[in-house]
Design a protein around this motif. Sequence first.
Motif, PDB file in Angstrom:
ATOM      1  N   GLU A 107     -21.861  -5.701   8.456  1.00 28.19           N
ATOM      2  CA  GLU A 107     -22.899  -4.998   9.220  1.00 28.19           C
ATOM      3  C   GLU A 107     -23.987  -4.469   8.286  1.00 28.19           C
ATOM      4  OE1 GLU A 107     -20.661  -2.069  11.341  1.00 28.19           O
ATOM      5  OE2 GLU A 107     -19.656  -3.565  12.598  1.00 28.19           O
ATOM      6  N   PHE A 108     -25.161  -5.066   8.404  1.00 29.93           N
ATOM      7  CA  PHE A 108     -26.315  -4.671   7.589  1.00 29.93           C
ATOM      8  C   PHE A 108     -27.536  -4.561   8.485  1.00 29.93           C
ATOM      9  CE2 PHE A 108     -23.440  -6.591   4.513  1.00 29.93           C
ATOM     10  CZ  PHE A 108     -23.529  -5.703   3.448  1.00 29.93           C
ATOM     11  N   PRO A 109     -28.598  -3.905   8.009  1.00 27.09           N
ATOM     12  CA  PRO A 109     -29.815  -3.800   8.826  1.00 27.09           C
ATOM     13  C   PRO A 109     -30.587  -5.128   8.889  1.00 27.09           C
ATOM     14  CG  PRO A 109     -30.089  -2.627   6.739  1.00 27.09           C
ATOM     15  CD  PRO A 109     -28.674  -3.089   6.796  1.00 27.09           C
ATOM     16  N   PHE A 110     -30.059  -6.164   8.313  1.00 30.73           N
ATOM     17  CA  PHE A 110     -30.651  -7.510   8.356  1.00 30.73           C
ATOM     18  C   PHE A 110     -29.506  -8.510   8.531  1.00 30.73           C
ATOM     19  CE2 PHE A 110     -30.000  -6.072   3.990  1.00 30.73           C
ATOM     20  CZ  PHE A 110     -29.125  -7.032   3.493  1.00 30.73           C
ATOM     21  N   GLU A 111     -29.869  -9.726   8.903  1.00 30.92           N
ATOM     22  CA  GLU A 111     -28.848 -10.748   9.113  1.00 30.92           C
ATOM     23  C   GLU A 111     -28.450 -11.365   7.781  1.00 30.92           C
ATOM     24  OE1 GLU A 111     -29.364 -13.695  12.125  1.00 30.92           O
ATOM     25  OE2 GLU A 111     -30.491 -12.326  13.423  1.00 30.92           O
ATOM     26  N   GLU A 139     -27.070  -5.470  -3.078  1.00 28.89           N
ATOM     27  CA  GLU A 139     -25.920  -5.809  -3.931  1.00 28.89           C
ATOM     28  C   GLU A 139     -24.648  -5.938  -3.103  1.00 28.89           C
ATOM     29  OE1 GLU A 139     -25.344  -3.297  -7.361  1.00 28.89           O
ATOM     30  OE2 GLU A 139     -27.454  -3.490  -7.933  1.00 28.89           O
ATOM     31  N   ARG A 140     -24.478  -4.984  -2.177  1.00 29.77           N
ATOM     32  CA  ARG A 140     -23.296  -5.019  -1.311  1.00 29.77           C
ATOM     33  C   ARG A 140     -23.294  -6.259  -0.427  1.00 29.77           C
ATOM     34  NH1 ARG A 140     -22.099  -2.169   3.241  1.00 29.77           N
ATOM     35  NH2 ARG A 140     -24.133  -1.152   3.208  1.00 29.77           N
ATOM     36  N   ALA A 141     -24.455  -6.598   0.124  1.00 28.08           N
ATOM     37  CA  ALA A 141     -24.576  -7.765   0.996  1.00 28.08           C
ATOM     38  C   ALA A 141     -24.313  -9.058   0.214  1.00 28.08           C
ATOM     39  CB  ALA A 141     -25.958  -7.805   1.641  1.00 28.08           C
ATOM     40  N   ILE A 142     -24.830  -9.136  -0.991  1.00 33.26           N
ATOM     41  CA  ILE A 142     -24.617 -10.326  -1.831  1.00 33.26           C
ATOM     42  C   ILE A 142     -23.133 -10.470  -2.161  1.00 33.26           C
ATOM     43  CG2 ILE A 142     -25.037 -11.281  -4.138  1.00 33.26           C
ATOM     44  CD1 ILE A 142     -27.955 -10.167  -3.836  1.00 33.26           C
TER      45      ILE A 142
END
Length: 197
Positions: A107-111, A139-142
């Motif tokens: 869950e992020f503010p972007f896809e 960094e977390r999303a990557i």
Amino acid sequence: MDEKTEELRDLFLDVADDGTVTEPQEETPGSLTDEQPEDERLDDVIERMQERYAFETDWDDEVYRRLVRGFFDEESDADLAEELDVDEGSVIRARMDLHLLRESDTEFPFELRKLRQLRNAEEEVDLAEELEADEATLERAICVIETQDEARTANDRFRDEFEEIVTDGDLSTQLARDAREDGLEEATEGMENDLSM
């Protein structure tokens, strides 16, 4: 042995090729409790993962085992961090090392799909600017998409193995408990009790 049984035995020995009247014993199928201990099975999976991937965390097998069990028991990262005496970020990073993703991890503010596309684009772009996200979030999303890619490449084999081991342990405990309860029920069946309240 009564007379009838003796006659049957003699008749059998007359028609049988060999002189034995008993069937040889065969090895019975194993049970869940005969298997390699759960800790060893978990350690085996963890060690194989460490050999294959570069772990960001460097924990003892015992701590990784606790994390795996906590994950499948749906314990929060905060609770696990408190119990293991580490920060919550380390628990999250260790889960990623073990391919144990929670739904909330994505869950992020972007896809994430958009992030993948931008990272795979021929032209280099400023990800933070394009996605309007800070560096820590990026960094977390990557980390999440790299974990997803690793897990997908392995067909989620390691997570499935962890789940099977932990579930087998629970099943074995449940079967043992059920067997004890059934045995107790049979042993006490038909017993009268003289309890006066």
